[in-house]
Design a protein around this motif. Structure first.
Motif, short mmCIF file in Angstrom:
data_model
loop_
_atom_site.label_atom_id
_atom_site.label_comp_id
_atom_site.label_asym_id
_atom_site.label_seq_id
_atom_site.Cartn_x
_atom_site.Cartn_y
_atom_site.Cartn_z
N LEU A 517 0.81 -1.21 0.00
CA LEU A 517 0.00 0.00 0.00
C LEU A 517 0.85 1.27 0.00
CD1 LEU A 517 -2.05 -2.20 0.80
CD2 LEU A 517 -3.02 -0.59 2.43
N LYS A 518 2.16 1.14 -0.06
CA LYS A 518 3.03 2.31 0.09
C LYS A 518 2.85 3.34 -1.03
CE LYS A 518 4.95 1.14 3.93
NZ LYS A 518 4.68 1.93 5.17
N ARG A 522 0.17 3.43 -7.85
CA ARG A 522 0.68 2.29 -8.62
C ARG A 522 -0.12 1.03 -8.31
NH1 ARG A 522 7.22 2.37 -8.72
NH2 ARG A 522 6.90 0.86 -10.42
N LEU A 523 -0.51 0.87 -7.05
CA LEU A 523 -1.28 -0.32 -6.69
C LEU A 523 -2.67 -0.28 -7.33
CD1 LEU A 523 -1.65 -2.95 -5.19
CD2 LEU A 523 -2.26 -1.65 -3.13
N ILE A 552 -2.30 -1.80 11.00
CA ILE A 552 -2.01 -2.26 9.63
C ILE A 552 -3.25 -2.87 9.00
CG2 ILE A 552 -0.70 -3.94 8.28
CD1 ILE A 552 1.64 -3.51 10.22
N ILE A 553 -3.96 -3.69 9.77
CA ILE A 553 -5.20 -4.29 9.26
C ILE A 553 -6.20 -3.21 8.89
CG2 ILE A 553 -7.18 -5.74 9.87
CD1 ILE A 553 -5.28 -7.38 11.62
N ARG A 554 -6.34 -2.23 9.78
CA ARG A 554 -7.30 -1.16 9.50
C ARG A 554 -6.92 -0.37 8.25
NH1 ARG A 554 -9.31 3.04 14.06
NH2 ARG A 554 -7.08 3.54 14.20
N ARG A 555 -5.63 -0.16 8.02
CA ARG A 555 -5.20 0.58 6.83
C ARG A 555 -5.58 -0.19 5.56
NH1 ARG A 555 -0.58 2.42 9.83
NH2 ARG A 555 0.72 0.70 9.13
#
Length: 870
Positions: A517-518, A522-523, A552-555
């Motif tokens: 997700l950075k 692009r993703l 992280i899960i929430r993101r």
């Protein structure tokens, strides 16, 4: 509470169906799909509703249904075949019997805080437990005389669900042991076998349950008895629950209680294997038992038991290991220490890095290391990391010689392989293909599998994964109260023809579940490409106290919702073994993104590879051994970074570039018959290389050869003749340590090509030619130590810029029986050939030697040439 009279109601099976109970009570069924089909045939909806638990199924099915099955000839024939298959399996000659290894009376006890055998026995949290479960299954297949020891948790590990914001919530479900494939161990009078363990507030009573795992027995301790206080009953309540005080209470139960449980059922293990440091107190209980029953002193019992102890390290950082304050040790083990007849400081030193540091905490892995003769990491890289991490316990020896080896983890293939892929392998490799060794020629037969035959079963597994994901997603949405009109889109998520990436593991920060997700743009471009779309299936839990992991899960959830890519990103809640099976069988790419070298091994990528998925991972854990350039992809190049944010940026960009330029185009490059033949060739390469190298058959063979067999033999040797060898070894150790300060290397002479005088190698004439030979003589002062009790070694190898020898090797030097100075000085010599050019160096060292030690480093003594005398 009023008095409650409890009783057990058993299924009332017709006589013709009695064998169903036998099948249900042996976990052999969980890695045999024909058994699973048999149970599913009883009532497919009920089978699912019962959590794929055959014991619960038999207790829930209606008598009407059973009556119909009793008259179903086809079902009865299938049942008969299943019963015969189980009996044949139990009675058949095994690999262990054929291989001529240690005798079957040398029992191996495998201690683990968790066991992941099947989701219907939820006493596991993740990789450590699943590995332990695969260890037992393979020990059964190979016929090892092994038993498992663990705890039977009333609530197991937590169940995960996400709220509407994507934040992880935890729920605990009470396990009903009487409707699980476990049986109380009873004595000849029918009463439960009990043990007791002393805790500060009370003596805790414990009952023992037994789970049959093929030929192997798993014994599980249960403290939830009404004879115990509330504080006592909760010891076996939850896996990894509670604070540090609960952890020491559980680890006393596992280690001390576990060994007592084995003795209570008549098992005296020769080898005890600690799967991580949670069970390290077991080694102390072995010592106490020998002291009490054989009249040994502590040090004598330590030598005898240490010989038969194996310790597997899993944690690659010191901070991840259990440790307890001196106050907590005194509270819970103060009386136990008295039974060992040593002082509190002696006891604390066993678990301290710096034995004399009174403020240092008591570390469980240090205890396990000190009380074991065989120690290993779980991959080659992890072995290096572990040797570096614990080299402080052997401060005077080179790191590469620290006595911690490595045995790379593996996977019990039949537990994770899809039915279609298994049938394919049996057709081309033979019925016993998964038991074949790495060098067997059968693996070449993978090259003869036609492209279409390899591709189709993988595609069917992907279709099954997508159907499963849609069903789970719909249930998740309904639980969160999603409007009925919005549920329809759950039926449209994921595309069977799209490149599917899987990411499923514990959501710890170092595993970087959000690395993809950075760069959102692009993703999104990859996900929404109409011609070549990519889709991702996520699953995994964060520890209840790991706020960063939950974030992280929430993101991930927010990303999917915010950018309108919900049909391309799915998060499956409550990750467990059933979800894992669907994912490793159905994805095209298995993604793994840990920070090197934080991943000890990892096994999920192995499971995916057996099923035809390709791995894309940072160069860490098992992938350092599993990667080949034509069978998978590396993210980055295995570099180490000080700036973690910069590392994330570099490696995420490398990942995007790889997906855009190589992986996605390769997947969508189709032949005239719509087959991705280049991709299929990579699948073939991956399967052929990874499958034989990363199965638990290879892993268990390594454990037998490197640990179990030598440990069993050494245990037997030290226990013979009234423990005479153990007593002598303890006495010898004490004498060597007392006299070691007198050891020194007095003089070293190095002659070139055997010449005398003019051939002497000096600092001002160090240049030699390849092929030259050096004759090295060393004069060693031994004091009261006999030459037979030491080894003098020539340590040699390449020299670095700091003048140190790197990755050196040793040559034994032979005593020449020359004596000076009253007979305490001895000359030793050897010859070494210069076989390669470069800057090389040599030095002389002295180490203790005794045939009853597992290695020369057990006493932690060494004297180097030039080292100042003590």
């Amino acid at each position: 509470m009023p008095n409650v009279r409890s009783f057990r109601v058993l299924p009332s099976l017709p006589e013709e169906l009695k064998d169903l109970e036998i099948l249900a009570r042996n976990m052999f069924w969980c890695w045999n799909l024909d058994f699973v089909r048999l149970f599913k045939r009883i009532d497919s909806n009920l089978w699912k509703a019962c959590g794929y638990n055959p014991v619960r199924l038999l207790g829930s099915v209606s008598q009407e249904k059973l009556s119909k099955l009793e008259g179903n000839h086809s079902f009865l024939c299938e049942l008969k075949r299943a019963k015969e298959k189980l009996q044949t399996y139990l009675d058949a000659p095994t690999w262990f019997q054929r291989s001529g290894n240690i005798h079957s009376d040398k029992i191996i006890a495998y201690f683990s805080a968790e066991f992941g055998i099947h989701e219907c026995l939820p006493i596991y949290s993740g990789g450590l437990g699943v590995l332990a479960g695969d260890h037992l299954k393979t020990a059964s297949d190979m016929g090892l005389p092994l038993v498992g020891v663990g705890l039977l948790y009333q609530n197991g590990f937590f169940r995960q669900y996400l709220n509407i914001d994507g934040w992880q919530q935890e729920a605990y479900v009470t396990n009903d042991f009487y409707n699980m494939p476990a049986e109380l161990v009873r004595d000849e009078k029918g009463k439960p076998v009990m043990i007791s363990i002393e805790y500060p507030e009370e003596m805790i009573n414990v009952q023992i349950w037994k789970v049959n795992v093929g030929r192997v027995s798993l014994y599980l301790l249960d403290a939830n008895l009404d004879t115990n206080s509330a504080n006592g009953r909760v010891i076996t309540s939850s896996l990894y629950g509670g604070d540090n005080e609960m952890r020491i209470r559980q680890e006393i139960m596992l280690g001390i209680g576990g060994l007592r449980a084995l003795r209570a059922v008549g098992i005296e293990p020769a080898v005890c294997h600690m799967n991580e440091g949670h069970a390290a107190f077991m080694a102390l209980e072995r010592i106490r038992v020998l002291m009490q029953e054989k009249g040994l002193q502590f040090d004598e019992a330590l030598e005898a038991t240490k010989a038969g102890n194996v310790f597997t390290v899993h944690t690659p950082v010191k901070a991840g290991n259990d440790e307890f304050s001196p106050e907590l040790i005194d509270k819970y083990l103060g009386n136990y220490i008295k039974a060992l007849k040593i002082s509190e400081e002696q006891f604390m030193a066993l678990g301290r890095v710096k034995e004399s540091d009174h403020k240092e905490s008591f570390k469980m892995p240090v205890l396990a290391i000190r009380l074991s003769s065989y120690r290993n990491g779980v991959s080659k890289l992890h072995g290096q990391v572990t040797r570096n991490m614990w080299s402080v316990l052997w401060p005077d020896i080179p790191v590469d010689e620290v006595p911690i080896s490595s045995i790379t983890n593996g996977v019990h293939i039949k537990s994770w392989l899809s039915e279609d892929m298994n049938a394919l392998y049996e057709r081309y490799l033979g019925p016993n293909w998964c038991e074949e060794s790495i060098d067997s020629p059968i693996w070449n037969n993978i090259d003869s599998i036609p492209d279409e035959e390899l591709w189709r079963p993988h595609q069917r597994s992907k279709v099954s994964l997508i159907a499963f994901a849609r069903e789970r997603l719909k249930a998740q949405m309904q639980r969160r109260g999603t409007f009925h009109s919005e549920l329809n889109w759950a039926e449209e998520v994921l595309d069977p023809e799209a490149l599917t990436i899987g990411f499923a593991r514990r959501f710890a920060t170092y595993k970087r579940g959000d690395l993809l997700l950075k760069d959102p743009k692009r993703l999104i471009k990859l996900l929404t490409d109409k011609e070549k779309p990519v889709q991702i299936v996520f699953a995994g839990k964060a520890h209840p106290r790991d706020t960063e992991g939950k974030e992280i899960i929430r993101r991930i959830i927010h990303f999917a919702n915010q950018y309108g890519v919900r049909r391309r990103i799915v998060f499956l809640e409550d990750y467990e073994m059933n979800i894992a099976r669907y994912m490793v069988r159905g994805v095209d790419i298995w993604l793994n993104t840990p920070r090197r070298p934080m991943e000890a091994s990892g096994t999920s990528g192995m499971k995916a590879a057996f099923n035809g998925a390709l791995n894309m991972s940072t160069y860490d854990g098992w992938w350092c051994e599993g990667y080949t350039s034509n069978g998978g992809w590396i993210i980055g190049a295995g570099e180490d970074y000080d700036d973690l944010a910069y590392q994330d940026m570099v490696e995420s960009q490398a990942m995007y570039k790889m997906l855009e330029n190589e992986i996605v185009p390769l997947f969508y490059r189709r032949s005239a018959d719509s087959l991705p033949r280049g991709w299929i060739q990579r699948m073939r390469n991956s399967i052929k290389y990874i499958t034989p190298r990363f199965s638990t058959y290879r892993m268990l063979t390594d454990y037998v050869r490197k640990c179990y067999e030598p440990a069993g033999e050494k245990w037997q040797r030290l226990n013979e003749k009234e423990m005479a060898r153990a007593k002598n070894l303890s006495k010898w150790n004490a004498e060597i340590k007392k006299a070691w300060s007198s050891v020194s290397v007095k003089n070293v002479l190095v002659n070139i090509d055997g010449q005398d005088g003019t051939g002497l190698l000096r600092p001002n004439n160090p240049s030699l030619k390849v092929g030259s030979k050096l004759k090295v003589k060393a004069e060693v002062e031994l004091g009261d130590i006999k030459p037979d009790d030491i080894a003098v070694q020539l340590y040699n190898g390449p020299v670095d810029a700091w003048g140190k020898i790197n990755m050196g090797s040793t040559i034994s030097m032979v005593c020449q029986n020359g004596h000076q100075g009253g007979g305490t000085k001895h000359w030793f010599e050897t010859t070494i050939a210069c076989e390669s050019s470069g800057q090389l160096g040599l030095t002389v060292r002295v180490v203790p030697k005794n045939e009853d030690m597992a290695s020369s480093w057990e006493p932690c003594l060494v004297h180097w040439e030039g080292q100042s005398e003590s």
